[in-house]
Design a protein around this motif. Structure first.
Motif, PDB file in Angstrom:
ATOM      1  N   TYR A   1      13.004   3.278  -5.065  1.00 38.47           N
ATOM      2  CA  TYR A   1      12.544   4.616  -5.448  1.00 38.47           C
ATOM      3  C   TYR A   1      13.622   5.695  -5.368  1.00 38.47           C
ATOM      4  O   TYR A   1      13.389   6.844  -5.752  1.00 38.47           O
ATOM      5  CB  TYR A   1      11.268   4.992  -4.695  1.00 38.47           C
ATOM      6  N   ASN A   2      14.814   5.324  -4.909  1.00 40.25           N
ATOM      7  CA  ASN A   2      15.956   6.241  -5.069  1.00 40.25           C
ATOM      8  C   ASN A   2      16.151   6.584  -6.541  1.00 40.25           C
ATOM      9  O   ASN A   2      16.556   7.697  -6.884  1.00 40.25           O
ATOM     10  CB  ASN A   2      17.245   5.601  -4.523  1.00 40.25           C
ATOM     11  N   ALA A   3      15.862   5.607  -7.417  1.00 43.13           N
ATOM     12  CA  ALA A   3      16.021   5.820  -8.862  1.00 43.13           C
ATOM     13  C   ALA A   3      15.069   6.893  -9.386  1.00 43.13           C
ATOM     14  O   ALA A   3      15.296   7.473 -10.444  1.00 43.13           O
ATOM     15  CB  ALA A   3      15.794   4.499  -9.610  1.00 43.13           C
ATOM     16  N   PHE A   4      13.989   7.155  -8.638  1.00 50.47           N
ATOM     17  CA  PHE A   4      13.011   8.171  -9.028  1.00 50.47           C
ATOM     18  C   PHE A   4      13.197   9.480  -8.247  1.00 50.47           C
ATOM     19  O   PHE A   4      12.325  10.350  -8.269  1.00 50.47           O
ATOM     20  CB  PHE A   4      11.590   7.656  -8.808  1.00 50.47           C
ATOM     21  N   GLY A   5      14.319   9.592  -7.514  1.00 46.98           N
ATOM     22  CA  GLY A   5      14.587  10.817  -6.764  1.00 46.98           C
ATOM     23  C   GLY A   5      13.868  10.908  -5.436  1.00 46.98           C
ATOM     24  O   GLY A   5      13.715  12.004  -4.876  1.00 46.98           O
ATOM     25  N   VAL A   6      13.410   9.755  -4.907  1.00 50.38           N
ATOM     26  CA  VAL A   6      12.690   9.743  -3.628  1.00 50.38           C
ATOM     27  C   VAL A   6      13.578   9.114  -2.552  1.00 50.38           C
ATOM     28  O   VAL A   6      14.067   7.995  -2.719  1.00 50.38           O
ATOM     29  CB  VAL A   6      11.373   8.941  -3.742  1.00 50.38           C
ATOM     30  N   THR A   7      13.778   9.837  -1.448  1.00 45.91           N
ATOM     31  CA  THR A   7      14.544   9.289  -0.325  1.00 45.91           C
ATOM     32  C   THR A   7      13.592   8.806   0.757  1.00 45.91           C
ATOM     33  O   THR A   7      12.477   9.309   0.897  1.00 45.91           O
ATOM     34  CB  THR A   7      15.498  10.327   0.281  1.00 45.91           C
ATOM     35  N   THR A   8      14.054   7.831   1.537  1.00 41.85           N
ATOM     36  CA  THR A   8      13.253   7.232   2.603  1.00 41.85           C
ATOM     37  C   THR A   8      13.999   7.373   3.923  1.00 41.85           C
ATOM     38  O   THR A   8      15.169   6.991   4.020  1.00 41.85           O
ATOM     39  CB  THR A   8      13.004   5.745   2.323  1.00 41.85           C
ATOM     40  N   THR A   9      13.324   7.922   4.932  1.00 43.26           N
ATOM     41  CA  THR A   9      13.914   8.066   6.258  1.00 43.26           C
ATOM     42  C   THR A   9      13.001   7.413   7.279  1.00 43.26           C
ATOM     43  O   THR A   9      11.786   7.644   7.258  1.00 43.26           O
ATOM     44  CB  THR A   9      14.097   9.552   6.623  1.00 43.26           C
TER      45      THR A   9
ATOM     46  N   SER B   1       0.823  -1.208   0.000  1.00 44.96           N
ATOM     47  CA  SER B   1       0.000   0.000   0.000  1.00 44.96           C
ATOM     48  C   SER B   1       0.858   1.260   0.000  1.00 44.96           C
ATOM     49  O   SER B   1       0.475   2.282  -0.580  1.00 44.96           O
ATOM     50  CB  SER B   1      -0.929   0.005   1.220  1.00 44.96           C
ATOM     51  N   ALA B   2       2.016   1.195   0.629  1.00 44.46           N
ATOM     52  CA  ALA B   2       2.921   2.352   0.645  1.00 44.46           C
ATOM     53  C   ALA B   2       3.424   2.689  -0.753  1.00 44.46           C
ATOM     54  O   ALA B   2       3.771   3.841  -1.045  1.00 44.46           O
ATOM     55  CB  ALA B   2       4.112   2.071   1.559  1.00 44.46           C
ATOM     56  N   SER B   3       3.432   1.694  -1.635  1.00 44.04           N
ATOM     57  CA  SER B   3       4.018   1.911  -2.970  1.00 44.04           C
ATOM     58  C   SER B   3       3.330   3.043  -3.723  1.00 44.04           C
ATOM     59  O   SER B   3       3.973   3.797  -4.467  1.00 44.04           O
ATOM     60  CB  SER B   3       3.956   0.623  -3.801  1.00 44.04           C
ATOM     61  N   TYR B   4       2.024   3.218  -3.532  1.00 43.11           N
ATOM     62  CA  TYR B   4       1.290   4.242  -4.279  1.00 43.11           C
ATOM     63  C   TYR B   4       1.700   5.644  -3.838  1.00 43.11           C
ATOM     64  O   TYR B   4       1.687   6.591  -4.638  1.00 43.11           O
ATOM     65  CB  TYR B   4      -0.220   4.016  -4.119  1.00 43.11           C
ATOM     66  N   PHE B   5       2.123   5.771  -2.591  1.00 42.31           N
ATOM     67  CA  PHE B   5       2.581   7.067  -2.091  1.00 42.31           C
ATOM     68  C   PHE B   5       4.012   7.354  -2.551  1.00 42.31           C
ATOM     69  O   PHE B   5       4.375   8.510  -2.786  1.00 42.31           O
ATOM     70  CB  PHE B   5       2.423   7.125  -0.575  1.00 42.31           C
ATOM     71  N   TYR B   6       4.807   6.297  -2.706  1.00 47.08           N
ATOM     72  CA  TYR B   6       6.119   6.475  -3.349  1.00 47.08           C
ATOM     73  C   TYR B   6       5.923   7.019  -4.760  1.00 47.08           C
ATOM     74  O   TYR B   6       6.632   7.927  -5.205  1.00 47.08           O
ATOM     75  CB  TYR B   6       6.872   5.148  -3.400  1.00 47.08           C
ATOM     76  N   SER B   7       4.943   6.450  -5.485  1.00 46.38           N
ATOM     77  CA  SER B   7       4.681   6.893  -6.853  1.00 46.38           C
ATOM     78  C   SER B   7       4.225   8.350  -6.869  1.00 46.38           C
ATOM     79  O   SER B   7       4.659   9.154  -7.703  1.00 46.38           O
ATOM     80  CB  SER B   7       3.610   5.993  -7.475  1.00 46.38           C
ATOM     81  N   ILE B   8       3.357   8.716  -5.932  1.00 49.03           N
ATOM     82  CA  ILE B   8       2.862  10.099  -5.837  1.00 49.03           C
ATOM     83  C   ILE B   8       4.001  11.067  -5.575  1.00 49.03           C
ATOM     84  O   ILE B   8       4.114  12.115  -6.226  1.00 49.03           O
ATOM     85  CB  ILE B   8       1.781  10.193  -4.738  1.00 49.03           C
ATOM     86  N   VAL B   9       4.858  10.737  -4.626  1.00 50.34           N
ATOM     87  CA  VAL B   9       5.998  11.619  -4.315  1.00 50.34           C
ATOM     88  C   VAL B   9       6.926  11.719  -5.517  1.00 50.34           C
ATOM     89  O   VAL B   9       7.405  12.806  -5.863  1.00 50.34           O
ATOM     90  CB  VAL B   9       6.755  11.110  -3.063  1.00 50.34           C
ATOM     91  N   ALA B  10       7.173  10.584  -6.186  1.00 56.17           N
ATOM     92  CA  ALA B  10       8.078  10.587  -7.348  1.00 56.17           C
ATOM     93  C   ALA B  10       7.574  11.513  -8.447  1.00 56.17           C
ATOM     94  O   ALA B  10       8.368  12.153  -9.146  1.00 56.17           O
ATOM     95  CB  ALA B  10       8.228   9.163  -7.892  1.00 56.17           C
TER      96      ALA B  10
END
Length: 410
Positions: free
Chosen positions: A257-265, A220-229
């Motif tokens: 998602y680092n490849a899409f410019g999204v960092t995770t903390t 479910s988190a994947s869709y928010f990664y896509s939104i941020v990207a």
């Protein structure tokens, strides 16, 4: 009922609470049926988990699990071990097209009594529960991990446990390790050495007050990664509740998602996603998803939305999901103006030049099709067919998108 997603811009900073993992919840529900002293916190509110819980509590002789593929596999194994109980296990039209012979053959080798009511190799099944005393079985290692997990979950209650040999290259290892970790959490002794998994018998739990908390769902988190990207630099979304040492294979999102410019903390029980840099148009997205095939739809749609080339492999299990997800992805992305080539194991997306607007995306009774395509509303207005399909895994999905700033109408 269709949902018209208008071209949207999301708020810069947002926080979302995501329901418990469907994968963990369904495993723990089965273990709870075997060991009733288990108590489960943060259980998934998905249709699949609700159906699983209802089926396990049912006194009926016919159990209909509709589209819930995980429940079909897990319940086949469970009911085969319930002595003196005969169950017809059935599902939707699509469920009757999804193969289950590999699991049925394995259980019958262990001494189970399972027959097919209609077509050989497919549900519905007639299951007469028995005491299973045989304990050795072999499967091809590249089958769906749900077949393997179904066997592992009931194994500790078998008189002699289970020795499962996997032949070849193992698919979806994280899901197998999730099952083993949950078994170990309730005190079951397990061993995974080379391609042999051993589950030792355990008739009773040592700890009579087992409290187990389900981590929130990474799929479910994947869709928010896509939104941020697909959003502006600086866009941040916080999701809870997550663990840095997750049991879920889809936690690979944090790296992918680092490849899409999204960092995770990771901060306490929260994961913070932030768009930190623009993605170069020359970026080529290339991943082997054999350990996390459920995020293939999200990744391919993200790449399409950002106009990037994309090549994904390890996708052979997608053909037997709620729909043939590879064919569905090709069909819907091409309706939007993309070019997609697929094989039995891969998807290749060419760089998109532009996107067609107000295209109706078919959901195919597949929750992940609807949710994976929704973030494209950040680029163009789109229409999602059958908005209620998301309830299979994420009933509050549209509410959460509205809270982010997405604009839509029915």
């Amino acid at each position: 009922m269709n949902l018209h997603l208008h071209q949207s811009t999301i708020h810069q900073t947002n926080a979302i609470q995501i329901t418990g993992s469907k994968s963990e919840s369904n495993r723990l529900l089965l273990l709870q049926a075997l060991y009733p002293e288990i108590k489960i916190n943060n259980i998934s509110n998905s249709d699949d988990s609700v159906l699983m819980a209802k089926a396990l509590a049912s006194k009926d002789t016919v159990i209909d699990i509709h589209h819930a593929g995980t429940a079909m596999r897990f319940l086949t194994a469970y009911f085969s071990t319930q002595e003196g109980k005969t169950i017809e296990l059935t599902g939707s039209k699509r469920m009757k097209e999804r193969p289950i012979a590999i699991l049925v053959d394995a259980l019958n080798q262990l001494g189970a009594d399972i027959t097919y009511k209609e077509n050989q190799g497919f549900p519905p099944l007639l299951i007469t529960g028995k005491k299973l005393t045989k304990h050795k079985v072999t499967l091809k290692a590249n089958v769906s991990s749900q077949y393997i997990s179904a066997l592992l979950l009931v194994a500790s209650k078998l008189e002699n446990g289970l020795e499962l040999t996997l032949e070849g290259d193992i698919t979806s290892v994280p899901y197998i390790k999730m099952t083993l970790s949950l078994l170990e959490e309730i005190g079951t002794k397990t061993k995974f050495q080379d391609n042999v998994i051993t589950i030792y018998p355990q008739q009773q739990l040592a700890d009579k007050t087992q409290q187990l908390t389900v981590e929130s769902d990474w799929s479910s988190a994947s869709y928010f990664y896509s939104i941020v990207a697909m959003s502006a630099i600086g866009t941040t979304i916080s999701l809870s509740s997550y663990k840095q040492n997750s049991l879920q294979g889809d936690s690979a999102l944090a790296t992918i998602y680092n490849a899409f410019g999204v960092t995770t903390t990771f901060k306490n029980n929260t994961v913070v996603l932030q768009k930190t840099e623009a993605t170069s148009p020359d970026t080529k997205i290339n991943f082997d998803l054999k350990n996390a095939p459920d995020i293939a739809q999200t990744i391919s749609v993200t790449a399409f939305g950002l106009g990037l080339e994309c090549h994904l492999t390890g996708l052979h299990t997608l053909k037997i999901k709620e729909t043939d997800r590879l064919v569905a992805l090709k069909t819907e992305i091409e309706k939007l103006g993309g070019q997609v080539a697929i094989t039995d194991n891969s998807l290749t997306l060419k760089k998109a030049i532009n996107w067609h607007q107000n295209v109706t995306i078919a959901s195919y009774n597949d929750h992940r099709m609807a949710m994976a395509f929704a973030p494209l509303a950040l680029k163009v207005p789109i229409i999602i067919e059958d908005l209620k399909v998301v309830s299979k895994s994420y009933p509050t999905f549209w509410d959460d998108l509205a809270a982010l700033g997405f604009i839509f109408s029915v």
